[in-house]
Design an enzyme around this catalytic site. Structure first.
Site, PDB file in Angstrom:
ATOM      1  N   LYS A  80       0.347  -1.216  -0.337  1.00  0.00           N
ATOM      2  CA  LYS A  80      -0.283  -0.012  -0.058  1.00  0.00           C
ATOM      3  C   LYS A  80       1.077   1.381  -0.062  1.00  0.00           C
ATOM      4  O   LYS A  80       1.325   1.216   0.443  1.00  0.00           O
ATOM      5  CB  LYS A  80      -1.006  -0.042   1.529  1.00  0.00           C
ATOM      6  CG  LYS A  80      -2.000   0.783   1.735  1.00  0.00           C
ATOM      7  CD  LYS A  80      -2.466   0.714   2.193  1.00  0.00           C
ATOM      8  CE  LYS A  80      -3.634   1.814   3.018  1.00  0.00           C
ATOM      9  NZ  LYS A  80      -5.000   1.401   3.633  1.00  0.00           N
ATOM     10  N   SER A 154      -9.304   0.960   3.445  1.00  0.00           N
ATOM     11  CA  SER A 154      -8.643   2.266   2.421  1.00  0.00           C
ATOM     12  C   SER A 154      -7.591   1.044   1.721  1.00  0.00           C
ATOM     13  O   SER A 154      -7.264   1.604   0.505  1.00  0.00           O
ATOM     14  CB  SER A 154      -7.748   3.157   3.252  1.00  0.00           C
ATOM     15  OG  SER A 154      -6.790   2.806   4.147  1.00  0.00           O
ATOM     16  N   SER A 178      -9.771  -0.999   7.352  1.00  0.00           N
ATOM     17  CA  SER A 178      -9.130  -1.471   5.688  1.00  0.00           C
ATOM     18  C   SER A 178      -8.011  -2.303   5.631  1.00  0.00           C
ATOM     19  O   SER A 178      -8.192  -2.707   4.212  1.00  0.00           O
ATOM     20  CB  SER A 178      -8.296   0.017   5.801  1.00  0.00           C
ATOM     21  OG  SER A 178      -8.988   1.199   6.269  1.00  0.00           O
TER      22      SER A 178
END
Length: 615
Positions: A80, A154, A178
């Site tokens: 990420k 996210s 997330s």
């Protein structure tokens, strides 16, 4: 598409053992990837791959050329883009914020040290603020099954690239869910560790005191392997924690793993008008009941109130603390929804923060009481699966709904594992999450393996068949079993010496037929001595089966228990009727002088009852 599509870590490992090279496999993989894919923010180019391969070669040389010493040798993964990786910019999905890190985040460094190769950085809800995957200037990441549906955020990009089989695992972060919501919406395993188990050094913070690096994988075993590599105390991270050697076997969501699991489920689950998810949940819990699992409906109102504190309370100020300097000068460069959420920090005073902290502690105590006699929680990972269009029309409400069963977990200091649970009637995946106490991560993995072996789904959004999951993770609490025969039996005077050490009763059984039981003289409270006898060794009486109870306690408490045992008693090995040998009470030879043989009663409790009756 690359031939590696849908490979698990084991598939990569097997291919390398057969002689394939990282240069050829990773080169083929990168050639098949497209930077215009909304899941990616950046990818290795040719020069970057050459540097990564050179670094891998150096790592192999440091391991003495032994590829077996590198459990992730040559295996690609994605991270990420709020996690630092050398050779890539870190953007946190905000181009104006971007910077080039000088070193890897601790988690990335540990994966590289095990031989893994980061091939790209993935899209996310900006500054990791959101559970939808739509709050990014790089585009809204579509669901890997239905592009009109949200991917979940996210960590949207990290979930997408694993679900589509591009890489076998990826890193996300999880503050409010997330690392779990995208797993549930994309048919993945999403591992959210105990806070502090993985270092967060080198991670752009969201709520620093709650942040976790998380893992997306196609299988539980892959997630567990990656977790083992990343686990470890980091002195450079103020929020890193050393795992305790042992945990008490009772306490909130910490019951001893036994033959029958007790899982708490929401008494009145919320679906927000989504009958597809409700139907999938009802099917799922009926299947869980077939796995020798007891489901306990529970009032979830304390969890839901605690979840609300994360975004509706002053914890939003912690998000502001993470980007305060940037926001002061670049607020107009931020996603308007993200900016609006973080701007709410100004609504709360220091007094509000302390009041919220007090309420958090009160709710956590209520939750502790509720969970005192269950192994784990079983919840829907996401109660609904909204479309991107619907989220864009009402971004805050629908985002909040997605966090219904995730937002409370880090505030309550719990571990969680999101796993596939089949499909809704409309073809979208449905997932559930197992939640337990801190440091119970591996117990959740074992339970997840049991579920997925009984009810497998394809791997992510591929057509690959799920391999057998191997529940071989060691439990987090080393334990010792001990057979008790006298004053430590249930209800007897010394039983509290077991229970105050969090020991639990496993079973009542008997010894093998090689023992005799004696009432020892001059002991307070009265105690027996167990004596093993064997034919042909001068014994006048044959052995019999004697009733015992087998208890289990944390290994860390066993020493203090043994220290309480007075001479002539001690701990040795006792043979049970089924042939097992366990720790148990024995007696030195001199202790039997003047002792009364009470074997005929079959056990100490029967003898004591008879004696009391005579008196």
């Amino acid at each position: 598409m690359p031939s590696t599509l849908g490979w698990t870590i084991k598939d990569w490992q097997n291919t390398y053992r057969e002689g394939a090279s990282p240069e050829s496999l990773l080169g083929e993989l990168l050639a098949g990837l497209d930077i215009t894919d909304l899941a990616w923010i950046s990818l290795l180019d040719g020069n970057g791959l050459a540097e990564a391969l050179a670094e891998l070669e150096q790592t192999l040389e440091a391991a003495g050329g032994d590829k077996a010493a590198l459990p992730l040798y040559g295996i690609p993964f994605a991270a990420k883009d709020n996690i630092d990786a050398r050779g890539f910019e870190t953007t946190a999905a905000c181009p104006t914020f971007a910077y080039t890190p000088k070193e890897d985040a601790t988690t990335i460094a540990r994966l590289k040290a095990a031989g893994a190769v980061v091939i790209g950085k993935t899209n996310l809800d900006q500054f990791a603020t959101g559970l939808v995957g739509t709050r990014s200037p790089y585009g809204a990441v579509p669901n890997s099954f239905k592009p009109e549906v949200v991917s979940g955020g996210s960590s949207s990009g990290s979930a997408s690239v694993v679900a589509r089989g591009l890489v076998p695992f990826s890193l996300g972060t999880d503050t409010a869910g997330s690392g779990r919501v995208p797993a549930g919406l994309n048919n993945l395993v999403g591992l959210k560790p105990t806070r502090g188990r993985f270092s967060i050094r080198g991670v752009v913070p969201a709520c620093r005191s709650l942040d976790c690096v998380s893992i997306f994988a196609l299988t539980v075993n892959d997630a567990g392997l990656v977790s083992d590599v990343m686990t470890g105390f980091d002195a450079g991270d103020a929020f890193s924690r050393k795992a305790p050697y042992a945990l008490p076997l009772d306490g909130p969501a910490l019951r001893r793993p036994g033959p029958i699991r007790r899982l708490a489920i929401p008494e009145h689950p919320q679906w927000f008008g989504d009958p597809q998810s409700e139907a999938a949940w009802n099917t799922t819990i009926s299947l869980w009941r077939g796995l020798n699992v007891e489901l306990v409906p529970m009032d979830f109102s304390p969890m839901l109130e605690l979840a609300a504190l994360l975004y509706e309370g002053p914890w939003v100020a912690e998000r502001h603390a993470a980007v305060e300097a940037f926001m002061a000068s670049h607020a107009d460069d931020m996603n308007p929804v993200v900016k609006g959420i973080i701007s709410n920090a100004g609504k709360f005073s220091a007094t509000d923060t302390f009041k919220a902290q007090y309420r958090k502690e009160e709710l956590q105590r209520q939750i502790d009481v509720l969970l005192a006699d269950v192994d784990a929680l079983l919840v829907p990972t996401a109660p609904t699966a909204p479309t991107i269009q619907a989220v864009n029309a009402d971004p805050v409400t629908l985002n909040s709904q997605l966090g219904t069963y995730t937002n409370f977990v880090n505030l309550a200091d719990m571990s969680a594992l999101a796993i596939p649970a089949g499909f809704r009637d409309d073809g979208l995946p449905f997932g559930v999450t197992l939640i337990s106490g801190a440091w119970k991560d591996t117990e959740l993995q074992n339970l997840a393996c049991q579920w997925l072996n009984a009810h497998p789904t394809p791997l992510g959004a591929t057509d690959k068949v799920r391999p057998e999951e191997t529940p071989d993770a060691a439990i987090s609490t080393p334990t010792v079993q001990v057979a008790v025969v006298g004053a430590h039996l249930s209800g007897m005077p010394l039983n509290t010496q077991l229970t105050e050490r969090f020991a639990v009763l496993l079973e009542q059984t008997t010894t093998s037929a090689h023992y005799r039981l004696y009432a020892l003289p001059n002991t307070t409270p009265p105690k027996p001595g167990l004596k093993r006898v064997a034919a042909g060794q001068g014994e006048n009486k044959k052995g019999e089966q004697i009733i015992v109870e087998v208890w289990e306690m944390p290994a860390s408490a066993f020493g203090s228990f043994v220290d309480l045992i007075p001479a002539p008693l001690g701990i040795g090995n006792v043979e049970l009727a089924d042939g097992r040998w366990v720790n148990g009470f024995i007696c030195e030879g001199y202790g039997f002088d003047g002792a009364r043989d009470v074997t005929e009663f079959g056990g100490w409790r029967a003898f004591v009852t008879a004696e009391n009756g005579v008196r």
